[in-house]
Structures are given as C-alpha cells and as structure tokens.
Enzyme design. Structure first.
Site, short mmCIF file in Angstrom:
data_model
loop_
_atom_site.label_atom_id
_atom_site.label_comp_id
_atom_site.label_asym_id
_atom_site.label_seq_id
_atom_site.Cartn_x
_atom_site.Cartn_y
_atom_site.Cartn_z
N ARG A 375 0.78 -1.24 0.48
CA ARG A 375 0.04 -0.29 -0.17
C ARG A 375 1.33 1.35 -0.01
O ARG A 375 0.01 1.50 -0.67
CB ARG A 375 -1.04 0.20 1.25
N VAL A 497 -10.86 1.37 -2.97
CA VAL A 497 -9.98 -0.31 -3.32
C VAL A 497 -8.86 0.26 -2.53
O VAL A 497 -8.40 0.95 -1.89
CB VAL A 497 -8.80 -0.11 -4.50
N GLU A 498 -8.13 -1.06 -1.81
CA GLU A 498 -7.74 -1.09 -0.77
C GLU A 498 -7.55 -0.44 0.60
O GLU A 498 -7.03 0.46 1.43
CB GLU A 498 -5.66 -0.39 -1.17
N GLY A 499 -9.18 -0.55 0.89
CA GLY A 499 -9.89 0.08 2.22
C GLY A 499 -10.26 1.90 1.63
O GLY A 499 -9.19 2.24 1.21
#
Length: 820
Positions: A375, A497-499
């Site tokens: 991330r 995306v990704e949280g």
C-alpha cells in the site's frame, strides 16, 4: 506578592524540566533546587519545601511508588482498557514504526530525517526504466485498450511477461528482477502517466498477492514451484480477499474452509473444503493461480484442539475442480482485468496453505504486514505518476490554448488550479520517494502506508478534476485525442480499493497510529497483558510514569510554543524553510498532547468517535506530508526555483492541519476542556493561511514554461517526443508555441497590424511576403499551427461506430425506412 512569586517559581521550574524532558530524579532535583533557592530568598516557606520532599522522595523510590501508586493504576487500567478483537490486535502488532513515531514524539529529530539516504536507482533499474518501460509505453494505444478491446493488446501482455514486469518483487534466485521499492515506484509512476490499465496490471502482482506472500511465508517447495513461474509470466497471480459482505472490513469475510478428510489425486488426505464468494478481484479473469483468504475451522480436531483457527491464506490453481472464475467487472470504463471468484465445497489439501499447515490461522497478520508494504508503493505511486503527468500536460495546454486573445494559463482562475496541481504533484512525488525508502530500509510502515494511500489518492482526484476544469470540452469529449478523460473516470477506483478512503481516514490512520506511534501507549497495553504480576507491575510502572511525564512535557511545550510562536525552536536550516520546521515541532507537541487528553477523556470510546479520530489522524498525516516535502527539497539540493511549490505545499499542509486541530477542539466532547486547550495551544488563533495567489501565479508560470523546476517535477515520466505519445507531442507543441511567439510579433510589427494568434500558416505567408522571416521560420509557424489545432480539437465519430449492439442500428434503419 510573595505568593505570586512562589507560584511563578513552581511554574517555571516544572515548565523547564518538562520542556527539556528530564528524568524523574533529575526533574525532582531541579524543582527542589528552585524551591530551596526560593526558601533562601524568603518567598517560599520551609513547610512548602517539606511538603514537596514528602511527595517527591517516595515518588522516586521504585518499591513505594509501584506498591501504592502503580498497582492501583494498573488495576483500574485493566478494567478500562477497551476490548480488542484478534484482527485488531494482529493489525497493531504487524508492521513497524518509522518516521511516524518520531512525529508522534512531540520533538521530531529533523537532522535524523535528513540523514535518511536519498532514494536512487541502480544502473539495472535505470536501464529497465529507459528500456522496457519506455517501450511498453510506446506500444500502448489507450483508445484501443478502453474502447475496442477492453483489455491490453496480446502484444503488450506478452511483452510484460517476456520482460518480467510481474517479477519486480521476486528475488533473482527465482528468476525475478528483485528491484528496490523505490524502483518499483518509479516504474509505476511512468506507467500510470501513460495508462491506468497498464499500471494497475503491473502493480497488482508486485503488491499484495501470492508473490509477496510466498517470498515471506511460503514453504520451500511452494517457493521453488511458483516463484520461477511467476517471474516468467507462466503463472499470472491474483489475490482474493474482498467479499460482497466484507469490503473494507476485510476481517469479517464470511468465506470458510472446513478441515476434513477427502480424496486428492486418488488418495485420502486431510484437506480443506472451501466455500467462498469474492468480488472486485484484480487480474482474476486471467489469473492462473489464486491467493485466497478465508476463515479456517477444524470442527473434528484433525490438526489440533482449536475449532476456529482464524483467517488463512491458500494458493488455488485455476484448474481446481469447482472453481468459478473468468467473468469480469467493468470498473468505471477503465477495463483492467477485474472480476468475481466463487467456489462451493471445493476440496484441496492442507499443503495449499501458504506456508503449509503451521501457517493455518496466521493469514491476517500475513496480509496486514504485506499490505503495509504494497500500500506504500502501488496506489500512491500510480497517483503521483498520474499527477506529475497531468501537471505538465495541463501546464502545456494552458499555454497553448487561447481565449480572449491570451493563453488561458494567464487567467487567474486557471492559475489557481495550476498552482494546486503543480504543488500537489511536487508533494506526492516527495511522499512516494520518502515512503518507499522506508521499505528499502527494511521497514513495514503500516501507519505511513495508510497515510500515503488516503492522501495521495485524494490529491490525485483533486488534480484530475482541476485538470478537467482547465481543459473544458477537450477533457470531456472522449476519443484517441483525449489524454485526460480516462484518468477522470478512473480516479474514484483508487479512492475505493485497498480500504475505502472514508474508513482509512476515520479509523485506520489514527486508530493504528495512536497505539503504534505513541511512545508509551503500546507499552502500557503490553505490560497490562503480562501474566507475571511482578514483571507486569515493573513494565507498567515504567510505561505509565513515562507517559505522565510525556503528557506534562507536551503541555508545557505546547504552551510555550504558542506564546513564542515557536520562534526559538531548533530548525536545521536558517532559510525560507526554517519556519516550517519550527511549526511542525510545535504541532507535533500539540498532537501528542491532544492525543493523550482525548484517550484519557474518552478511553475506548475514542475509536467510535470517528470524526475526532480523523482530525487527529489529519494532524499526524500533514506532519508526515510536510516532512516529505522538506526532505525532497533538501535531497534535490535546495533549488530556489522549486520554492514556490515548496511554499504552496507546506502552507497548504499547515493550514489544513490547523483547521483539523481547531475542528477537534471545537467539537471536543467536553466543551470547557476544549476551550481551555484552545487557549493553551492556539491563544492567538491560526498561524497559517491558505497559499497566497502569488504562489499560484509562480507555479503556473513554471508549468507553462520549460525550465529546470518543471523538468524536475516531471522527471521519469513518459515524455518522449514521438508520434503517438500525446504527452511528448504536447511538450513539443509547447516548445513550438514559445518559439513562434517572437516570430508572430515580428510579422505583426512589420505589417503594422495585430493578427489573431490563429491561422499561423497565413501569418507565415505574410511574414515571407514582407521579408521579415525566412523559410525555416515559416515552417515553424506552420508546424505550430498544426500542433495548436491538434491540441485544441476533439474527436468525432459516425453514429454506427459508437453503438455497441449493431443489431440496434438495423432496427433503427427499418423504422426510418417505414417512416419515410
């Protein structure tokens, strides 16, 4: 009067020892000395001195302090400490603390920031950027990808495999490239400036996925089998975590694995029966091996005495019986390969678990640690690369495009947007450079990764919206000549995306940061959890009294900084940037103080007060972003040309930090306490305002005029001046426009007439007729006119070309014929 002098003596002594953060014994001696001096001078009574000593001496004796103070405090703490789920605990335990911990200290060591080595590319990494990355950008046809194929071309796919684009994280011994995190970031920045589908396709296998997990946790057999195949592109990986019912709350996935006996390759073995329903999985439609996250259960005790083992990660080959894979989602008309994966009662052996049976139930920690690395790199780098390219393209367009007889970039409304785009691009590149260096130094910066993901994807969204506003109809009309519209369509994807960004800001950044980065909170929690009573008491005593001293120190530091404007605080440089270092030292103390008070007042309730938590997270974030900006400015040789972008970005960060801090105090649950704290921390109001118009003007000028500052801003992007590269073509047209303007002025002067800056081919003919320009100069004017028109014109299509279902056209024609 004597009473006042006595109080001032006490206050000064306590404030001084607190400011300099003396140890308890040294602080006690210093205060005792001040009181003794007051007693000798006659305005501190002897009884007062005795009372102080009666309190201070036992406080400095470990056995007495621990028995009568620490033990009751530990008992109360254990009752008040909020319950923490296993996934929350694993998230806190995973990853490392780096510069974010220094920011939370209340007294950042700026010299240590500047001692962090600058990110640099190896010769091999530079050659990859100059060779394969440049070539694959040249191969891209964005209109073909988005409008015709809804996919990369077969040639691009093969080129990516052949040149190991999916193997940047894989070690060389397995055939990978083993690039640094900094190099991966530079690759993704260049690719994202070219096309989002391309950068997403390359980014995912090099981020959270089977490759990363296998290298850290896989068995030797798994590594030997899969990693060489992943390196060559023989295997395409994806990772299936998100479910319809569990998106950002990934720890709540409903997908299950039941340990049982079953048949595998003709033999009865202990395995898992998997049932899952996944969504939004990038590369799933083309993946050959799927990393799968699920909750594992052992109801019959086949491998141990625990029934619920926890989240587990396994590798599932595409050809596994019962696996439903291949269909696609369409993410906002940005057609990177993304789709669902399903399975019901699929049986696979236990050795499909990444790391084998011993890693059963360890999946969440694996994921959190690897996600903290990925991330930091993928989405922030793609966002920064996109913003850098947008900054140069929008600057060039603003200089080329004219309205009201002048370049639109000279209009103040356009300058405002160019200033924001340019400064944010500078900041975003600075943040990726610093953050990826942390990974290369061996860190797994979980809190920093959340800061990077949230703020850089948000800044990219702002940059693309500003760019769309500047371009107007040019950005709205899709077609081969539109280099902006797809970025605009894709911006919300990175936000989601990704949280999701709402969750990341309101819960993750400060939720993890308050515990991980605070110098004492995690130590207190760990001490309270110890089973050994003696050890728990000793560890808790050190942590809690350290915490008390830390809070008192930050109170007096915050007060002094507010009264003095932090003018006497250390800054590593005595130039235009010194005020920013001093301000951030002040705000570091403020944040630490407010954190302690918020945690003390609200306790476990703080994590449910999401907006308060978000504002504290904003303070932490803007201090980190500011640190990256100042680090970049120093690493690049403190170039004065870059100062407009440095000033704009720093003032924006500081103003937004103060806004968050004021919002926190205004909305503090205890209004009187909020008012008191504001009087201590911000007695004279805010110190920073939004960036001045003058800075917008200076940055706009940089973006519209080729110069070294502009080149540094766009460094590493795909700007090669060749046919088909719209960014390179824009750069050439910008140069031609600037070179043509003096010729245009010369012709106008000779003709004693001010022509419109259009139809430059006619201006060229007039100049030749008047004899004031030569043939070469006339050719430049003609080429400039062609480029100018190409820049401002948009595509149009036959109706039939835009209709996807051609059968509808036949029906429409029949109706038209009948009507006629």
């Amino acid at each position: 009067m004597e009473t006042l002098l006595w109080l001032l003596t006490i206050l000064f002594a306590v404030g001084a020892v607190s400011y300099f953060r003396l140890q308890l014994l040294h602080a006690t001696l210093a205060v005792a000395g001040a009181l003794l001096l007051g007693a000798i001078m006659g305005y501190v009574g002897f009884i007062t001195l005795l009372v102080f000593l009666a309190i201070a001496i036992p406080l400095n004796m470990d056995s007495i302090r621990q028995e009568y103070l620490t033990k009751p405090m530990l008992k109360v703490y254990r009752k008040l400490m909020p319950e923490m789920s296993r996934t929350e605990q694993e998230a806190i335990d995973a990853g490392t603390v780096w510069w974010d911990g220094e920011i939370f200290s209340g007294d950042p060591d700026w010299d240590s920031l500047h001692r962090i080595p600058q990110g640099r590319l190896s010769p091999e990494e530079q050659a990859f950027l100059d060779g394969p990355v440049e070539e694959v950008c040249r191969m891209m046809d964005e209109w073909d990808v988005h409008h015709n194929r809804a996919d990369l071309s077969p040639e691009v796919w093969q080129y990516l495999k052949d040149n190991k684009f999916f193997a940047m994280i894989i070690k060389k011994k397995y055939g990978g490239l083993e690039f640094s995190a900094y190099a991966q970031s530079r690759v993704l920045q260049k690719l994202s400036g070219c096309n989002a589908v391309l950068s997403s396709t390359v980014g995912v296998p090099n981020s959270l996925g089977p490759g990363e997990l296998l290298q850290h946790y896989g068995t030797q057999e798994q590594q030997d089998h899969y990693l060489p195949r992943l390196a060559t592109g023989e295997e395409i990986p994806c990772f299936a975590l998100t479910s319809p019912e569990a998106g950002s709350d990934a720890g709540a996935i409903p997908d299950t694995g039941i340990i049982c006996k079953g048949e595998w390759e003709g033999k009865e073995v202990i395995g898992m029966r998997l049932t899952f329903n996944k969504r939004y999985i990038t590369l799933a439609p083309v993946a050959t091996v799927i990393g799968l996250a699920f909750k594992l259960y052992d109801p019959d005790g086949l491998i141990g005495d625990k029934e619920e083992l926890g989240i587990t990660c396994a590798l599932i080959p595409r050809d596994t019986d019962g696996l439903d894979i291949g269909r696609r989602h369409l993410p906002l008309n940005v057609p990177f390969q993304n789709g669902p994966i399903r399975g019901e009662n699929i049986f696979v052996p236990l050795d499909f678990i990444i790391g084998g049976q011993k890693m059963a139930g360890q999946g969440w920690r694996m994921l959190v640690e690897c996600l903290s690395v990925g991330r930091v790199i993928t989405l922030p780098s793609c966002s920064a690369g996109g913003a850098k390219t947008l900054a140069l393209a929008t600057g060039a367009y603003s200089r080329i495009r004219r309205q009201f007889k002048l370049p639109v970039g000279k209009m103040e409304g356009i300058e405002e947007m160019l200033g924001r785009i340019g400064a944010n691009a500078y900041m975003m590149d600075a943040v990726t450079t610093l953050s990826t260096k942390a990974v290369d130094l061996g860190e797994k910066p979980s809190v920093i990764s959340a800061i990077c993901k949230y703020h850089l994807t948000e800044k990219m969204r702002t940059a693309v919206i500003d760019s769309m506003d500047v371009h107007g109809g040019k950005g709205v009309m899709l077609g081969p000549n539109n280099y902006l519209g797809r970025a605009y369509q894709g911006a919300p994807i990175a936000i989601t995306v990704e949280g999701a960004n709402i969750l990341t800001r309101n819960m993750m950044i400060y939720g993890q940061g308050a515990i991980r980065c605070h110098p004492y909170v995690l130590k207190e929690m760990q001490a309270a959890a110890l089973k050994d009573k003696e050890e728990a008491l000793k560890e808790f005593d050190a942590a809690v009294f350290g915490h008390i001293g830390f809070a008192v120190s930050n109170f007096f530091r915050s007060w002094w900084f507010a009264l003095s404007g932090a003018r006497f605080t250390y800054a590593p440089f005595s130039d235009e940037t010194s005020k920013y270092y001093r301000a951030m030292t002040r705000y570091s103390s403020n944040m630490a103080l407010l954190s302690d008070i918020a945690m003390g007042v609200l306790g476990g309730e703080l994590k449910r007060k999401e907006r308060l938590s978000a504002r504290l997270g904003d303070m932490l974030s803007y201090l980190y972003l500011g640190s990256a900006i100042l680090k970049r400015y120093d690493d690049q040789g403190r170039q004065k040309e870059d100062l407009p972008m440095v000033h704009w970005a720093m003032q924006d960060c500081m103003a937004k930090l103060e806004e968050s801090m004021e919002g926190l105090l205004h909305n503090f649950p205890s209004k009187p306490l909020g008012i008191f704290l504001k009087a201590i921390i911000m007695p004279f109001g805010k110190s920073f305002k939004a960036p001045e118009d003058k800075l917008d003007h200076e940055i706009a000028k940089i973006l519209q005029t080729p110069c070294t500052a502009r080149s540094r801003l766009g460094e590493g992007q795909y700007l090669t001046r060749e046919e088909g590269n719209r960014m390179g073509e824009l750069e050439q047209i910008l140069d031609d426009i600037l070179a043509s303007e003096p010729l245009y002025d010369k012709v106008c002067a000779a003709a004693n007439e001010r022509f419109p800056f259009t139809q430059l081919h006619k201006v060229a003919e007039k100049g030749l007729e008047l004899g004031v320009i030569n043939e070469q100069e006339a050719e430049l004017l003609k080429r400039t006119e062609e480029g100018r028109l190409k820049t401002i014109n948009v595509d149009d299509f036959d109706n039939e070309e835009l209709v996807a279902d051609k059968s509808l056209l036949k029906t429409s024609r029949k109706r038209s014929t009948k009507a006629a």
